[in-house]
Write a protein that holds these residues in place. Sequence first.
Motif, PDB file in Angstrom:
ATOM      1  N   GLY A   1      14.219   6.497   5.532  1.00 58.49           N
ATOM      2  CA  GLY A   1      13.651   7.051   6.755  1.00 58.49           C
ATOM      3  C   GLY A   1      13.208   8.486   6.575  1.00 58.49           C
ATOM      4  N   PHE A   2      13.992   9.263   5.858  1.00 57.30           N
ATOM      5  CA  PHE A   2      13.653  10.664   5.580  1.00 57.30           C
ATOM      6  C   PHE A   2      12.383  10.724   4.732  1.00 57.30           C
ATOM      7  CE2 PHE A   2      14.108  14.820   3.551  1.00 57.30           C
ATOM      8  CZ  PHE A   2      14.588  15.611   4.588  1.00 57.30           C
ATOM      9  N   THR A   3      12.286   9.865   3.723  1.00 53.17           N
ATOM     10  CA  THR A   3      11.097   9.828   2.874  1.00 53.17           C
ATOM     11  C   THR A   3       9.865   9.410   3.675  1.00 53.17           C
ATOM     12  OG1 THR A   3      12.419   9.311   0.913  1.00 53.17           O
ATOM     13  CG2 THR A   3      10.075   8.787   0.816  1.00 53.17           C
ATOM     14  N   ASP A   4      10.005   8.393   4.488  1.00 52.53           N
ATOM     15  CA  ASP A   4       8.873   7.874   5.262  1.00 52.53           C
ATOM     16  C   ASP A   4       8.329   8.885   6.266  1.00 52.53           C
ATOM     17  OD1 ASP A   4       9.246   5.490   3.930  1.00 52.53           O
ATOM     18  OD2 ASP A   4      10.227   4.480   5.611  1.00 52.53           O
ATOM     19  N   SER A   5       9.153   9.846   6.682  1.00 49.31           N
ATOM     20  CA  SER A   5       8.814  10.695   7.829  1.00 49.31           C
ATOM     21  C   SER A   5       7.620  11.607   7.594  1.00 49.31           C
ATOM     22  CB  SER A   5      10.030  11.535   8.232  1.00 49.31           C
ATOM     23  OG  SER A   5      10.361  12.462   7.200  1.00 49.31           O
ATOM     24  N   ILE A   6       7.184  11.778   6.350  1.00 50.01           N
ATOM     25  CA  ILE A   6       6.064  12.673   6.081  1.00 50.01           C
ATOM     26  C   ILE A   6       4.719  11.999   6.305  1.00 50.01           C
ATOM     27  CG2 ILE A   6       5.815  12.164   3.618  1.00 50.01           C
ATOM     28  CD1 ILE A   6       5.352  15.169   3.168  1.00 50.01           C
ATOM     29  N   ALA A   7       4.670  10.670   6.246  1.00 55.33           N
ATOM     30  CA  ALA A   7       3.400   9.952   6.382  1.00 55.33           C
ATOM     31  C   ALA A   7       2.763  10.276   7.726  1.00 55.33           C
ATOM     32  CB  ALA A   7       3.619   8.453   6.244  1.00 55.33           C
TER      33      ALA A   7
ATOM     34  N   GLY B   1       0.778  -1.229   0.000  1.00 53.94           N
ATOM     35  CA  GLY B   1       0.000   0.000   0.000  1.00 53.94           C
ATOM     36  C   GLY B   1       0.811   1.281   0.000  1.00 53.94           C
ATOM     37  N   TYR B   2       2.125   1.186  -0.127  1.00 57.38           N
ATOM     38  CA  TYR B   2       2.997   2.365  -0.035  1.00 57.38           C
ATOM     39  C   TYR B   2       3.774   2.510  -1.332  1.00 57.38           C
ATOM     40  CZ  TYR B   2       6.490   5.572   2.012  1.00 57.38           C
ATOM     41  OH  TYR B   2       7.312   6.646   2.289  1.00 57.38           O
ATOM     42  N   GLU B   3       3.413   3.502  -2.138  1.00 57.78           N
ATOM     43  CA  GLU B   3       4.023   3.663  -3.455  1.00 57.78           C
ATOM     44  C   GLU B   3       5.405   4.285  -3.412  1.00 57.78           C
ATOM     45  OE1 GLU B   3       2.428   8.013  -4.949  1.00 57.78           O
ATOM     46  OE2 GLU B   3       1.250   6.260  -5.505  1.00 57.78           O
ATOM     47  N   ALA B   4       5.790   4.898  -2.288  1.00 56.60           N
ATOM     48  CA  ALA B   4       7.100   5.546  -2.191  1.00 56.60           C
ATOM     49  C   ALA B   4       8.058   4.774  -1.290  1.00 56.60           C
ATOM     50  CB  ALA B   4       6.947   6.979  -1.676  1.00 56.60           C
ATOM     51  N   ASP B   5       7.779   3.502  -1.060  1.00 56.23           N
ATOM     52  CA  ASP B   5       8.702   2.663  -0.311  1.00 56.23           C
ATOM     53  C   ASP B   5      10.003   2.504  -1.106  1.00 56.23           C
ATOM     54  OD1 ASP B   5       9.627   0.987   1.677  1.00 56.23           O
ATOM     55  OD2 ASP B   5       8.664  -0.805   0.863  1.00 56.23           O
ATOM     56  N   ARG B   6      11.059   2.118  -0.412  1.00 52.33           N
ATOM     57  CA  ARG B   6      12.342   1.897  -1.091  1.00 52.33           C
ATOM     58  C   ARG B   6      12.261   0.649  -1.942  1.00 52.33           C
ATOM     59  NH1 ARG B   6      17.454  -0.757  -0.511  1.00 52.33           N
ATOM     60  NH2 ARG B   6      16.757  -1.910   1.331  1.00 52.33           N
TER      61      ARG B   6
ATOM     62  N   PRO C   1      21.987  -4.544   0.202  1.00 50.82           N
ATOM     63  CA  PRO C   1      20.910  -4.179   1.130  1.00 50.82           C
ATOM     64  C   PRO C   1      21.221  -2.964   1.991  1.00 50.82           C
ATOM     65  CG  PRO C   1      22.036  -6.171   1.871  1.00 50.82           C
ATOM     66  CD  PRO C   1      22.536  -5.883   0.491  1.00 50.82           C
ATOM     67  N   GLN C   2      22.491  -2.614   2.143  1.00 50.25           N
ATOM     68  CA  GLN C   2      22.850  -1.457   2.971  1.00 50.25           C
ATOM     69  C   GLN C   2      22.785  -0.137   2.210  1.00 50.25           C
ATOM     70  OE1 GLN C   2      23.230  -2.036   6.218  1.00 50.25           O
ATOM     71  NE2 GLN C   2      22.846  -4.172   5.649  1.00 50.25           N
ATOM     72  N   TRP C   3      22.546  -0.205   0.911  1.00 58.50           N
ATOM     73  CA  TRP C   3      22.471   1.019   0.085  1.00 58.50           C
ATOM     74  C   TRP C   3      21.072   1.612   0.242  1.00 58.50           C
ATOM     75  CZ3 TRP C   3      20.804   2.006  -5.390  1.00 58.50           C
ATOM     76  CH2 TRP C   3      21.306   3.212  -5.880  1.00 58.50           C
ATOM     77  N   ASP C   4      20.969   2.676   1.000  1.00 56.49           N
ATOM     78  CA  ASP C   4      19.665   3.231   1.359  1.00 56.49           C
ATOM     79  C   ASP C   4      19.170   4.240   0.325  1.00 56.49           C
ATOM     80  OD1 ASP C   4      17.365   3.669   2.774  1.00 56.49           O
ATOM     81  OD2 ASP C   4      18.279   5.042   4.214  1.00 56.49           O
ATOM     82  N   ARG C   5      19.066   3.777  -0.907  1.00 53.02           N
ATOM     83  CA  ARG C   5      18.497   4.583  -1.980  1.00 53.02           C
ATOM     84  C   ARG C   5      17.520   3.708  -2.759  1.00 53.02           C
ATOM     85  NH1 ARG C   5      20.222   7.708   0.964  1.00 53.02           N
ATOM     86  NH2 ARG C   5      21.616   9.476   0.604  1.00 53.02           N
ATOM     87  N   SER C   6      16.600   4.341  -3.469  1.00 57.76           N
ATOM     88  CA  SER C   6      15.559   3.605  -4.185  1.00 57.76           C
ATOM     89  C   SER C   6      15.775   3.744  -5.683  1.00 57.76           C
ATOM     90  CB  SER C   6      14.182   4.156  -3.807  1.00 57.76           C
ATOM     91  OG  SER C   6      13.150   3.389  -4.374  1.00 57.76           O
ATOM     92  N   PRO C   7      16.144   2.668  -6.373  1.00 61.99           N
ATOM     93  CA  PRO C   7      16.423   2.765  -7.814  1.00 61.99           C
ATOM     94  C   PRO C   7      15.206   3.195  -8.619  1.00 61.99           C
ATOM     95  CG  PRO C   7      17.294   0.722  -6.905  1.00 61.99           C
ATOM     96  CD  PRO C   7      16.433   1.329  -5.847  1.00 61.99           C
ATOM     97  N   GLY C   8      15.493   3.912  -9.693  1.00 62.07           N
ATOM     98  CA  GLY C   8      14.446   4.273 -10.642  1.00 62.07           C
ATOM     99  C   GLY C   8      14.411   3.316 -11.820  1.00 62.07           C
ATOM    100  N   SER C   9      15.561   2.738 -12.163  1.00 60.83           N
ATOM    101  CA  SER C   9      15.629   1.781 -13.272  1.00 60.83           C
ATOM    102  C   SER C   9      16.819   0.865 -13.066  1.00 60.83           C
ATOM    103  CB  SER C   9      15.753   2.509 -14.616  1.00 60.83           C
ATOM    104  OG  SER C   9      17.017   3.150 -14.728  1.00 60.83           O
TER     105      SER C   9
END
Length: 681
Positions: A493-499, A292-297, A315-323
């Motif tokens: 974590g920074f992205t999630d903080s707005i929810a 249910g979370y479209e902006a998850d990593r 797994p330690q790379w805390d970024r979300s790939p676009g492609s």
Amino acid sequence: MKKHLWALSALAATLAGQAVAKPLDVNDVINLNKVHSAVIAPSGNAMVYGLKKDGESNLYWQDLTSGEVRQLTSVKGTEHDLTFSQDGASIYFLADRGQGTQLYRLSLSGGEALAVTHLPIDVAGYKLAPGGSKVAVQLSVWPSCDTLACSVEKRGELDGKKSTDKSYDQLFVRHWDTWADGFVNHLFVADIKDGKAGDVVDLMQGQNTDAPPKPFSGMEEVSFNNDGSKLVYSAKAPGKDHPWTTNFDLWEVDLATKATQNLTSDNTAWDAQPTFSPDGRYLAWLAMSKPGYEADRYRIMLKDLRSNQVRELAPQWDRSPGSIQFASDAKTLLVTAQDTGQYGLYAFNVDFGDMKVLSRDGAVGQVSEGAGRVLFSKNSLDKPDDLYLVDKDGFGLKQLTQVNADKLKDLDMGDFAQFSFPGWNNETVYGYWIKPVGYVEGKKYPVAYLIHGGPQGSFSNRWHGRWNAELWAAAGYAVVMVDFHGSTGYGQGFTDSIAGDWGGKPFEDLQKGLAYIAKQEPWIDADNACALGGSYGGYMVNWIAGNWNDKFKCLVNHAGLFDMPSMYYTTEELWFPEHEMGGTPYDNAPMYDRWNPAKFVKNWKTPMLVIHGQKDFRVPYSQGLGTFTALQRQGIESRFVVFPDENHWILNTENLKVWYKEVLGWMDKHTGNQAPKANGK
């Protein structure tokens, strides 16, 4: 008289023998040459790309050693979605040459392009199997039809219907900017022999689900295995829950038996972008972990097809790939991802997970690899897209094109820089400032405070066709943009903080960010500022109107959310508000009430320009109308601009000109900005 100032200053400079550069305006942005659909040859020695120039788009071939360029096509229309044949002798593309959009093949040794498909339905996308023996095509069909002729007939019946009624038994009723009409995206596969595709076979016969998913996904969601015997795609299972679930799965079809299996049934979150390694060893894909979370990593997942073991890469790379895509060595995975206000390109070793940075500054777009050489497009805040080349090991970076050299040489751009400051809870928050064109030391400038949408998004160091920050700098404004809590590219974590905190942390970041940068850069006049934003940025404009009503001279709200409960009941992708607000309005009314801008309309007093597209089904235009009604009923200076033919974005170029005229005119009026404008604007 103001509109003549730039022309007079330009004339004076010309008479004095000085070089004249004019500020950027919206016409310049619209008329820039645009490079697209770039691919590198399997040998790595040449590339082919599309270039839209002076209203026409054609294909060009370029030798990557000598730099020699030759034009390949000159037919009216746009060739797009390019793919090299495996031997590098031909190029495939989609184009409409009088028979609807079909797949074509063009020999690079000469001659005319030949149609590969001759289908009665437009080909919306395609993917070639390795070796080119098969092709998968995306077609819009009536799901229960067992022939294309049946779908064509059904389309004709709908188009010829005398009544205008639409009836529905389930959601989606409408999505993005289109009412549901019963047609869905299906994947078809055909053999290719002697340069022509044979009969197409529907791999999703009878399924009322889309592949690729609507409204924005393409054939990056589809992949053949290395011998062309299987095809994997991302889609939701058929059902009535599509508007409130993000459970996209990977489906594998055996092309000999048509047997289909769900490869990711154990993950109830989003699975996307399957891609096979060229040697057949691995299947890689992107996977979220929160349903249910479209902006998850997005995690990079690897399945070893020999052992069937699945593991996460890096797994330690805390970024979300676009492609993601495999390089030809089958050991390197090329990945794009946002990182700290940039959109970079990275190379991961699939065995060990170590990473090399291929490009970091600016914003990388399309990526193609051949023989260890990586072709990619890149732009930045002050530069539109060009093509670049780098080795997969990160060496030999060079720029290949300057498609707008002639157009940019006489244009001034504002200098820009990234900054950081202690935001909410003293956590580091980043942003950008841009100096106004013609900046004079010691002078103070009015502020255009741009607020990004998403809210899980970022303006970043990139060129934007619609919200182009340099246009405000060209109009004489100090531009400030802050990537508040909730922004992407700063860790999950920074992205999630707005929810559940839409008007909390981000609002505090925006307040602190403007105060900080105005103190650090005295030319920024924070006491003469306008705030403007779209989508969530428009929400924040409404929030500011009720909770920070003594700061800004004016506000500009494009497609902003106004009333949170009614927004839920009229938008289309319900998973988004349900995640952000912690449920539905009937299950969690206090959250919707807490962060509802409509609750604070009695505090509004700042003049506001409200803009909306009538075909916006993501944030329905009733939200803009509600905002304007609240302003007008209280006698607050306001203006409502509606575009009946636009969706969440302003895409029509004539409408875009009007948009900037309205926005800049509104801001000039309320800030007293007298900066000269190019072209009399």
